[in-house]
Design a protein around this motif. Structure first.
Motif, mmCIF file in Angstrom:
data_model
loop_
_atom_site.group_PDB
_atom_site.id
_atom_site.type_symbol
_atom_site.label_atom_id
_atom_site.label_comp_id
_atom_site.label_asym_id
_atom_site.label_seq_id
_atom_site.Cartn_x
_atom_site.Cartn_y
_atom_site.Cartn_z
ATOM 1 N N MET A 79 -0.471 10.813 -4.788
ATOM 2 C CA MET A 79 -0.580 10.071 -3.698
ATOM 3 C C MET A 79 -1.596 9.299 -4.691
ATOM 4 N N ILE A 80 -2.017 7.818 -4.691
ATOM 5 C CA ILE A 80 -2.277 6.737 -4.731
ATOM 6 C C ILE A 80 -3.112 6.303 -3.665
ATOM 7 N N THR A 81 -4.596 5.878 -3.020
ATOM 8 C CA THR A 81 -4.547 4.695 -1.892
ATOM 9 C C THR A 81 -5.030 4.122 -2.934
ATOM 10 N N LEU A 82 -4.585 3.000 -2.643
ATOM 11 C CA LEU A 82 -4.501 1.307 -3.242
ATOM 12 C C LEU A 82 -4.884 0.549 -1.536
ATOM 13 N N ARG A 83 -5.918 -0.175 -2.513
ATOM 14 C CA ARG A 83 -6.260 -1.426 -1.079
ATOM 15 C C ARG A 83 -6.748 -2.543 -1.765
ATOM 16 N N GLY A 84 -6.568 -3.251 -1.254
ATOM 17 C CA GLY A 84 -6.577 -4.777 -1.357
ATOM 18 C C GLY A 84 -5.783 -5.791 -0.627
ATOM 19 N N ASN A 85 -5.219 -6.772 -0.936
ATOM 20 C CA ASN A 85 -5.183 -8.119 0.340
ATOM 21 C C ASN A 85 -3.363 -7.743 -0.037
ATOM 22 N N LEU A 86 -2.849 -7.117 0.819
ATOM 23 C CA LEU A 86 -1.663 -7.319 0.855
ATOM 24 C C LEU A 86 -1.025 -8.064 1.389
ATOM 25 N N ALA A 87 -1.698 -9.653 1.078
ATOM 26 C CA ALA A 87 -0.598 -10.608 0.867
ATOM 27 C C ALA A 87 -1.118 -10.961 -0.089
ATOM 28 N N SER A 88 -1.004 -10.498 -1.100
ATOM 29 C CA SER A 88 -0.813 -10.830 -1.962
ATOM 30 C C SER A 88 0.342 -10.313 -3.265
ATOM 31 N N ALA A 89 0.439 -11.573 -3.521
ATOM 32 C CA ALA A 89 2.154 -11.381 -4.565
ATOM 33 C C ALA A 89 2.063 -10.154 -5.691
ATOM 34 N N ALA A 90 0.701 -10.546 -6.467
ATOM 35 C CA ALA A 90 0.759 -9.914 -7.151
ATOM 36 C C ALA A 90 0.593 -8.286 -7.077
ATOM 37 N N LEU A 91 -0.244 -7.788 -5.209
ATOM 38 C CA LEU A 91 -0.358 -6.260 -5.844
ATOM 39 C C LEU A 91 1.483 -6.021 -4.383
ATOM 40 N N ALA A 92 2.136 -7.285 -3.919
ATOM 41 C CA ALA A 92 3.416 -6.288 -3.830
ATOM 42 C C ALA A 92 4.254 -6.717 -5.578
ATOM 43 N N ALA A 93 4.000 -7.280 -6.318
ATOM 44 C CA ALA A 93 4.520 -6.981 -7.502
ATOM 45 C C ALA A 93 4.189 -5.528 -7.850
ATOM 46 N N ALA A 94 3.300 -5.248 -8.349
ATOM 47 C CA ALA A 94 3.216 -3.603 -8.807
ATOM 48 C C ALA A 94 3.223 -2.424 -7.534
ATOM 49 N N VAL A 95 3.607 -2.884 -6.635
ATOM 50 C CA VAL A 95 4.053 -2.143 -6.074
ATOM 51 C C VAL A 95 5.131 -1.630 -6.094
ATOM 52 N N LYS A 96 5.741 -2.267 -6.003
ATOM 53 C CA LYS A 96 7.506 -2.593 -6.561
ATOM 54 C C LYS A 96 7.422 -1.857 -7.498
ATOM 55 N N ALA A 97 7.099 -2.057 -8.859
ATOM 56 C CA ALA A 97 6.970 -1.852 -10.646
ATOM 57 C C ALA A 97 6.449 -0.048 -9.742
ATOM 58 N N ALA A 98 5.587 -0.121 -9.073
ATOM 59 C CA ALA A 98 4.952 1.673 -8.953
ATOM 60 C C ALA A 98 6.313 2.660 -8.233
#
Length: 186
Positions: free
Chosen positions: A27-46
């Motif tokens: 389980m990983i807690t990920l905090r950040g801007n959920l509108a960020s394209a970089a965050l969306a790409a990182a979640v997709k990759a993970a």
């Protein structure tokens, strides 16, 4: 170094529903801007999952991305991959206002299964289970402790809580699932 063990070593209870401590879960807690394209790409990759919307949870091939708040996700990955996945998220989000923390050993995961699994959770959580579809997660309380839960299969509820209260939550679930304590039809 000793082998990791889950909060309750896979403890189970049988009643009108089955209660199981699900064992080791990354389980990983990920905090950040959920509108960020970089965050969306990182979640997709993970995880292989798209970002979930409010109160959403997406699952794919044993991994998941769950919305926890307007700036927080809970990512589920195999336990052995959690540390590397958190590090990969940190690297992918370098320069972003974000934080990835491996919380695998600070949480416990339970599964309540069977045709009447909802009844077990109804006794403990202020959630309208008749309106809880698969793909939706709720942050709530199980009796007096913080929890998050979702319908992980048509006849299964998954529940995450802090590891420090795992024994208490297991006992609550097991007592609520005792044969003979089913809820009367409305």
């Amino acid at each position: 170094m000793s082998e990791p063990i889950s909060a309750l070593a896979g403890k189970n209870a049988e009643g009108f529903a089955r209660v199981s401590e699900a064992g080791l879960q990354g389980m990983i807690t990920l905090r950040g801007n959920l509108a960020s394209a970089a965050l969306a790409a990182a979640v997709k990759a993970a995880t292989g999952c798209a970002l979930p919307g409010n109160r959403g949870i997406h699952t794919k091939a044993g991994k998941a991305a769950a919305w926890m708040s307007p700036d927080e996700l809970l990512l589920l990955v195999p336990y052995g991959e959690a540390e590397a996945t958190a590090a990969a998220l940190e690297a992918a989000l370098a320069g972003e206002h974000a934080l990835a923390a491996n919380v695998s050993d600070a949480r416990a995961l339970f599964r309540v299964s069977g045709a009447k699994a909802d009844q077990v959770a109804m006794k403990l959580c202020p959630v309208d289970f008749a309106r809880l579809p698969q793909g939706e997660i709720r942050r709530t309380r199980a009796a007096q402790v913080a929890a998050a839960l979702w319908r992980s299969a048509p006849d299964e509820i998954s529940l995450v809580c802090f590891r420090s209260v795992a024994g208490y939550v297991f006992d609550l679930l097991a007592i609520s699932a005792r044969t003979g304590s089913e809820l009367a039809p409305a």
